[in-house]
Write a protein that holds these residues in place. Structure first.
Motif, PDB file in Angstrom:
ATOM      1  N   GLN A  27     -10.203 -37.811  13.745  1.00 55.98           N
ATOM      2  CA  GLN A  27     -11.288 -37.304  14.623  1.00 55.98           C
ATOM      3  C   GLN A  27     -12.382 -36.599  13.775  1.00 55.98           C
ATOM      4  OE1 GLN A  27      -8.982 -34.649  17.516  1.00 55.98           O
ATOM      5  NE2 GLN A  27      -8.028 -36.481  18.303  1.00 55.98           N
ATOM      6  N   LYS A  39     -12.714 -38.940   9.428  1.00 49.28           N
ATOM      7  CA  LYS A  39     -13.235 -40.476   9.132  1.00 49.28           C
ATOM      8  C   LYS A  39     -14.577 -40.884   9.557  1.00 49.28           C
ATOM      9  CE  LYS A  39     -11.354 -45.055  10.271  1.00 49.28           C
ATOM     10  NZ  LYS A  39     -10.284 -45.768  11.165  1.00 49.28           N
ATOM     11  N   PRO A  40     -15.374 -40.275  10.554  1.00 49.59           N
ATOM     12  CA  PRO A  40     -16.442 -40.601  10.667  1.00 49.59           C
ATOM     13  C   PRO A  40     -17.567 -40.122   9.846  1.00 49.59           C
ATOM     14  CG  PRO A  40     -15.629 -39.333  12.682  1.00 49.59           C
ATOM     15  CD  PRO A  40     -14.489 -39.311  11.590  1.00 49.59           C
ATOM     16  N   LYS A  41     -17.058 -39.215   8.799  1.00 47.83           N
ATOM     17  CA  LYS A  41     -18.091 -38.456   7.539  1.00 47.83           C
ATOM     18  C   LYS A  41     -17.911 -39.386   6.507  1.00 47.83           C
ATOM     19  CE  LYS A  41     -17.591 -33.963   9.574  1.00 47.83           C
ATOM     20  NZ  LYS A  41     -17.322 -32.545   9.234  1.00 47.83           N
ATOM     21  N   THR A  89     -13.237 -45.978   3.281  1.00 47.45           N
ATOM     22  CA  THR A  89     -12.541 -45.703   4.523  1.00 47.45           C
ATOM     23  C   THR A  89     -10.979 -46.099   4.239  1.00 47.45           C
ATOM     24  OG1 THR A  89     -14.026 -45.811   6.031  1.00 47.45           O
ATOM     25  CG2 THR A  89     -11.979 -46.061   7.164  1.00 47.45           C
TER      26      THR A  89
END
Length: 227
Positions: A112, A115-117, A123
């Protein structure tokens, strides 16, 4: 018992000799504290076996304070271990499957927030690294949560026992380090467990032998209800 006594006395002779040597070396003073505390425990153990009169003498106040810190660490660490052992036995008796909730929680936090950054090219590598460093066995908190789910405790009692466990974790961790200052989070955990008497006005941990029976009684009340 004769062999045990001989072994203890031999260990004491060696440790006392080592402690005297360490005491003259400033850079080894922390190790000297550990050796000194162990000498005290072994002396007690030997005297209980043969009703001996081995004696210890502290010429410095610091030595006595160091011994009490040593005992604090032993008490809180063993108290924590006692809880884990009893929780594991309870789960075993009740055939309770302990899930890795803390591991899953950390993975969800990563998914949350971090990972998006992360660039897509990194990844997979970072996810693999996280899987490796996260514990692959249940934490004591996992065991506690699994056990509490199968009890008839009220919601309030379950919350309190979780608070007590977290507060005892603070006591164990702080007693194992030289820095006994408490963070706001540490103080909140102690407050939630009704242990504010362990916090000084300056925000550090204070622990005295008189606190041991009170804390052990709090733990015993919880563990008795698991039986």
């Amino acid at each position: 018992m004769e062999e045990e006594i001989k072994s203890l006395d031999a260990a004491l002779i060696n440790l006392v000799s080592l402690e005297k040597d360490l005491g003259t070396k400033f850079e080894l003073r922390t190790l000297g504290t550990v050796v000194q505390g162990t000498i005290c425990f072994l002396t007690i153990a030997a005297n209980t076996l043969d009703e001996g009169k081995r004696r210890l003498k502290f010429s410095k106040k610091d030595d006595w304070n160091n011994l009490m810190a040593f005992i604090n660490r032993a008490f809180y660490a063993n108290l924590h271990t006692a809880i884990e052992v009893e929780l594991l036995e309870f789960c075993s008796r009740k055939n309770i499957e302990v899930s890795l909730t803390q591991r899953r929680k950390r993975i969800e936090e990563f998914e949350q927030t971090l990972k998006p950054k992360i660039p897509p090219s990194l990844t997979a590598e970072i996810e693999s690294f996280i899987q490796k460093i996260l514990p692959d066995r249940p934490s004591t908190l996992d065991i506690l949560n699994s056990a509490l789910k199968e009890t008839q405790f009220s919601k309030e009692d379950k919350k309190y026992f979780r608070n007590l466990y977290e507060a005892l974790s603070v006591l164990r961790n702080k007693s194992s380090h030289s820095d006994i200052s408490l963070t706001d989070g540490d103080k909140l955990k102690l407050e939630n467990a009704q242990l504010t008497f362990l916090v000084t006005s300056s925000g550090t941990l204070q622990s005295q032998p008189g606190h041991y029976s009170h804390l052990a009684k709090m733990v015993s009340l919880f563990l008795e209800r698991l039986s």
